[in-house]
Each structure stands twice: as C-alpha cells, then as structure tokens.
Enzyme design. Structure first.
Site, PDB file in Angstrom:
ATOM      1  CE  LYS A  22      -1.720   1.618   4.028  1.00 52.75           C
ATOM      2  NZ  LYS A  22      -1.433   3.033   4.285  1.00 52.75           N
ATOM      3  NE  ARG A  94       1.403  11.920   7.736  1.00 57.35           N
ATOM      4  CZ  ARG A  94       1.803  13.143   8.061  1.00 57.35           C
ATOM      5  NH1 ARG A  94       0.941  14.058   8.382  1.00 57.35           N
ATOM      6  NH2 ARG A  94       3.086  13.443   8.062  1.00 57.35           N
ATOM      7  NE  ARG A 123       0.991   9.898  10.733  1.00 58.85           N
ATOM      8  CZ  ARG A 123       0.531   8.932   9.944  1.00 58.85           C
ATOM      9  NH1 ARG A 123      -0.737   8.653   9.920  1.00 58.85           N
ATOM     10  NH2 ARG A 123       1.333   8.274   9.147  1.00 58.85           N
TER      11      ARG A 123
HETATM   12  C1  UD1 Z   1       4.748   6.677   6.452  1.00 57.88           C
HETATM   13  C2  UD1 Z   1       3.802   5.514   6.258  1.00 57.88           C
HETATM   14  C3  UD1 Z   1       3.245   5.057   7.611  1.00 57.88           C
HETATM   15  C4  UD1 Z   1       4.386   4.746   8.575  1.00 57.88           C
HETATM   16  C5  UD1 Z   1       5.351   5.933   8.670  1.00 57.88           C
HETATM   17  C6  UD1 Z   1       6.588   5.632   9.496  1.00 57.88           C
HETATM   18  C7  UD1 Z   1       2.863   5.917   4.065  1.00 57.88           C
HETATM   19  C8  UD1 Z   1       1.664   6.269   3.260  1.00 57.88           C
HETATM   20  N1  UD1 Z   1       2.715   5.927   5.396  1.00 57.88           N
HETATM   21  O1  UD1 Z   1       3.984   7.743   7.004  1.00 57.88           O
HETATM   22  O2  UD1 Z   1       2.455   3.895   7.402  1.00 57.88           O
HETATM   23  O3  UD1 Z   1       3.847   4.516   9.868  1.00 57.88           O
HETATM   24  O4  UD1 Z   1       5.802   6.300   7.344  1.00 57.88           O
HETATM   25  O5  UD1 Z   1       7.244   4.518   9.005  1.00 57.88           O
HETATM   26  O6  UD1 Z   1       3.899   5.577   3.534  1.00 57.88           O
HETATM   27  N2  UD1 Z   1       6.805  14.354  10.892  1.00 57.88           N
HETATM   28  C9  UD1 Z   1       6.829  15.682  11.211  1.00 57.88           C
HETATM   29  N3  UD1 Z   1       6.676  16.603  10.193  1.00 57.88           N
HETATM   30  C10 UD1 Z   1       6.496  16.211   8.893  1.00 57.88           C
HETATM   31  C11 UD1 Z   1       6.488  14.828   8.574  1.00 57.88           C
HETATM   32  C12 UD1 Z   1       6.644  13.929   9.618  1.00 57.88           C
HETATM   33  O7  UD1 Z   1       6.988  16.065  12.364  1.00 57.88           O
HETATM   34  O8  UD1 Z   1       6.357  17.074   8.017  1.00 57.88           O
HETATM   35  C13 UD1 Z   1       6.955  13.345  11.980  1.00 57.88           C
HETATM   36  C14 UD1 Z   1       5.706  12.494  12.155  1.00 57.88           C
HETATM   37  O9  UD1 Z   1       4.757  13.113  12.979  1.00 57.88           O
HETATM   38  C15 UD1 Z   1       6.285  11.227  12.744  1.00 57.88           C
HETATM   39  C16 UD1 Z   1       7.667  11.116  12.081  1.00 57.88           C
HETATM   40  O10 UD1 Z   1       7.957  12.417  11.580  1.00 57.88           O
HETATM   41  O11 UD1 Z   1       6.439  11.386  14.127  1.00 57.88           O
HETATM   42  C17 UD1 Z   1       7.758  10.131  10.937  1.00 57.88           C
HETATM   43  O12 UD1 Z   1       6.704  10.390  10.016  1.00 57.88           O
HETATM   44  P1  UD1 Z   1       6.824  10.045   8.466  1.00 57.88           P
HETATM   45  O13 UD1 Z   1       8.028   9.206   8.245  1.00 57.88           O
HETATM   46  O14 UD1 Z   1       6.708  11.310   7.698  1.00 57.88           O
HETATM   47  O15 UD1 Z   1       5.523   9.191   8.237  1.00 57.88           O
HETATM   48  P2  UD1 Z   1       4.537   9.222   6.991  1.00 57.88           P
HETATM   49  O16 UD1 Z   1       5.311   9.471   5.745  1.00 57.88           O
HETATM   50  O17 UD1 Z   1       3.383  10.082   7.313  1.00 57.88           O
END
Ligand code: UD1
Length: 423
Positions: A22, A94, A123
C-alpha cells in the site's frame, strides 16, 4: 458500518497471497503527474486508500484505468490543468500530501488541503513544506489549504537536510526534485524499501537518482520524464501481520510473495519469541506449535531497517499472550497505543507509561466487542480475536479496509472462523 466477527481458537494452516505494498503504491501513483505519458503499475493492492488516491488523481485530471480487478492501474496525466487537491478527499488520507511535490514540479502551482488520515499523533507536514520551499516553492497556508507556487521559473536543486528522516517528505522531494533544475541532495533521507521502489520507478521514467536506500540521496533533475511500467513491491507490513497471526493462533502458513529480507529486524524478534520462520521458493513459511507458548521480547520501533512502527500494534497483541514481561517502546508516533485499552478489555495486562507499554503476558485473551481506532490497531484486534477464547466483534472496520485486502477471506481460507457482518 461493517464489523468483523471472529470465533477464536482455530489454528491457521494454508497459503496466503501477499498483495502489493500500500505505502509503495500510494507514493508511486502521484509519479504519474510528472509526465504526459502513461504510467502503469502492476501488483497494485485493492484497498480503499488506493481508491482514494485514484479519486484524487482523477479530480486533478489524470485518466486512471483499472485492469485485472484493480491489480493493474494505468494512469495518464496527458493534459492536466487542475492544481487543487480538495479537502473532501485529502481529509481521508494523509498520503494525499504526496501530490504536492509533483503538482508544483509539473504545473508550477498547487493547492492541497492539509491532510487527515489515521489519528496516531500530531503528524504535521512541516518537513514536506520546508523541504519544498528550499527547492524554490513559495508556500502559504490559507483556509486549511497549502497554497504553493514557484518562486522563480522552475524548481531548483538544493542540499536539503531533513530534521527527521520522514518517509513522506523524502518521497515528496524525490518526486519534485526529479524535474528540478540542477542537483538535489537529500541528507538524512528515509531509507524505507518503499522509497527504493519509488526511485526504481522514477529511474524507469528517466529520472537520475542515486543513493536511495541510504541516508543520502542525490537527484539530478531532468527536463522531462516518460511513461513506464512498474511492479509494486510486496507489502512487508501485510506480511508481518500474517506472521503474527500464526504466532498468536498457532499453526503454519506460507506467505506467497512475502519478502523476508524486507523484515529482518522484525523476523529476529519473532524468532526470539519462539516462532519458526523460513524463506522458501514461494515466499515465507511461518510456524508455531500449539503447545509452544510465545516468549516475551522487548521491542522498540525504529525507522527502517529497525522494527516498523506499523507492526507495533500487532506485536503488542502477540506479546499480551506471551510468557513473561516485556516492554514495547514507540519512538516514531506519540499517540500510537490506542489498541492497548481494547486489548485490556480482552484481559491483556498492559500499562502505558508515556511512549512505553509494559506488558505482562496472560495465559489467554477473552473475546469481546471492540472498536477499531486506526489502521494497524484494527488489525491487531483481529489477531487478538483469532487467539482469544470465545467471540470477538471488531467494529468500525473501515480503517481495516484502507490497508488490508480481503483480510477475512485470506484468514478464513486458512481455517479461521471469521466473517464480515455488513450493515
Ligand atoms: C509513512 C507511512 C506510515 C508509517 C510511517 C513511518 C505511508 C503512506 N505511510 O507515514 O504507514 O507509519 O511512514 O514509518 O507511507 N513528521 C513531522 N513533520 C512532517 C512529517 C513527519 O513532524 O512534516 C513526523 C511524524 O509526525 C512522525 C515522524 O515524523 O512522528 C515520521 O513520520 P513520516 O516518516 O513522515 O511518516 P509518513 O510518511 O506520514
């Protein structure tokens, strides 16, 4: 709203077909916005999140054709002008934020609603926005929308150090920087296999990328990208989830197309807990004898190649019936223990202290009516129901349908007593 009804206590035997990932597919689909030629994805999973991304791309003017019952998606952004990703679609998921980079790169502007999705912490998307701004996008927030436009005539390569190795921000940057002028370096990039899959697809489309799968990715922007056909990698989280189903219910199953080397840290923990795991020509074979009790093991979630946060809820369900005590630490998301109170209603002994769950294994769980709160939490309750004594009903299963293809059919085919009640 549909619910899943389970009568626990049946061991699992048979074969489960693992779908395409996914999270890889959700990053690959927006790549179609970068070219006027068709991008075809094979091995796409049939999930509601994929349907949401399809709908989003369609509102942007992408023609999406589904073949082989949705397992092949052909997307053509031949003629796109629409730059607005609407709240009504984006709020559901998201990953919709992944159209932001490609829209700026292709059209020079974008209006994307601030995203929704699973409620597993704050997030925010600040890292995406800061990074795209360093590539030359002017970004403002207006009425819940991210309004982006080019500062100059095109995006320009830059050296960007991510404060957190965000998976989504790395993907947005890869997509946008592929069409930027000059070279972009992503320092502290996420190393997840889904990023490597995206880079592989972009390379087929003509992008110049090196270093994906490491912390430093270099992208040399090109003038234009072309169409391609790409096979989506198999879903490591779905694979790990069914491995834990066997760990909890007992029995043995083969996970066809499951890829063990995408799950090394997880498999290590599973083996430590007493589950037998072997790589076979078909995929992965998992086994736990009915008289062998699971052993408690400590786990801390980490970015790849560490233990995935997306398997934490399922691991908690398994550890709740293990022998001994253990700690489960969640280091990625700050609010990802919503399954714990539901597991406790089934008799699990769990204490939450900040980002750590202290678990004292119990002999068995008891079936109960439960409420699913997010995608991975939902499936952890299904696993708990498989191993519990008596009947479990998991309500609000739309979360489950976002990320698990035909979960009740796959488990029922292996002997589980599980059915969907439609309402
Ligand atoms: C992706 C996955 C999700 C998985 C996550 C971590 C997809 C569609 N989703 O989510 O299933 O659980 O990776 O492996 O691929 N953060 C910030 N600011 C930002 C972006 C992220 O503070 O702009 C923080 C988030 O709140 C979190 C951490 O960084 O605590 C990691 O998030 P991120 O790796 O970005 O997760 P996703 O890409 O949303």
């Amino acid at each position: 709203m549909d619910s899943i009804e389970i009568k626990g206590g049946q061991p699992l035997h048979g074969v489960i077909e693992i779908a395409g990932a996914k999270n890889a597919c959700l990053a690959l689909m927006p790549a179609s916005l970068l070219t006027d030629q068709p991008l075809t994805l094979t091995n796409a999973p049939r999930l509601s999140d994929i349907a949401t991304m399809t709908q989003l791309l369609q509102t942007l003017g992408v023609e999406v054709r589904e073949m082989k019952e949705g397992q092949v998606l052909s997307m053509s952004a031949h003629d796109i002008e629409e730059h607005q990703a609407d709240y009504n679609i984006v709020r559901k998921m998201r990953a919709s934020i992944l159209v932001l980079g490609p829209l700026i790169a292709r059209l020079g502007r974008a209006a994307v609603s601030l995203p929704g999705g699973c409620a597993i912490g704050a997030r925010p998307v600040n890292i995406h926005l800061d990074a795209l701004s360093q590539l030359g996008a002017d970004i403002e927030l207006e009425n819940g929308y991210i309004m982006a436009s080019l500062r100059g005539t095109a995006l320009r390569g830059a050296v960007i150090k991510l404060p957190i190795a965000s998976v989504g921000a790395t993907e947005n940057l890869l997509l946008a920087a592929s069409l930027a002028k000059g070279t972009t370096v992503i320092d502290n990039a996420a190393q997840e296999p889904e990023i490597v899959d995206l880079a592989n697809c972009l390379r087929k489309m003509g992008a110049r990328i090196i270093g994906d799968g490491t912390k430093r990715i270099e992208i040399e922007g090109v003038e234009s990208l072309k169409g391609a056909t790409h096979h989506v990698i198999s879903d490591r989280i779905e694979t790990g989830t069914y491995m834990l189903a066997v760990a909890m219910a007992g029995g043995d199953i083969t996970l066809r197309h499951g890829c063990i080397n995408l799950l090394a840290s997880f498999v290590e923990k599973l083996e430590e807990a007493g589950v037998k795991v072997a790589e076979t020509a078909q995929g992965i074979h998992v086994q736990r004898g009915l008289s062998d009790r699971l052993q408690a093991v400590n786990v801390s979630t980490e970015p790849y190649p560490g233990f995935p946060t997306d398997l934490q809820a399922q691991m908690m369900a398994a550890m709740s019936i293990s022998k001994g005590q253990c700690q489960l630490e969640e280091t990625i998301f700050e609010n990802r223990f919503m399954h714990a109170p539901e597991l406790m209603r089934m008799g699990a002994n769990i204490e939450i202290r900040g980002r750590t769950a202290l678990i004292e294994g119990v002999d068995s769980l008891r079936g109960a009516p439960l409420m699913a709160t997010d995608l991975r939490a939902s499936v952890s309750l299904v696993l708990a129901g498989l191993a519990a004594e008596g009947h479990t009903i998991v309500n609000r299963v739309y979360h489950l349908d976002r990320g698990y293809e035909m979960v009740e059919e796959k488990l029922a085919a292996c002997g589980a007593e599980i059915r969907r009640a439609r309402s």
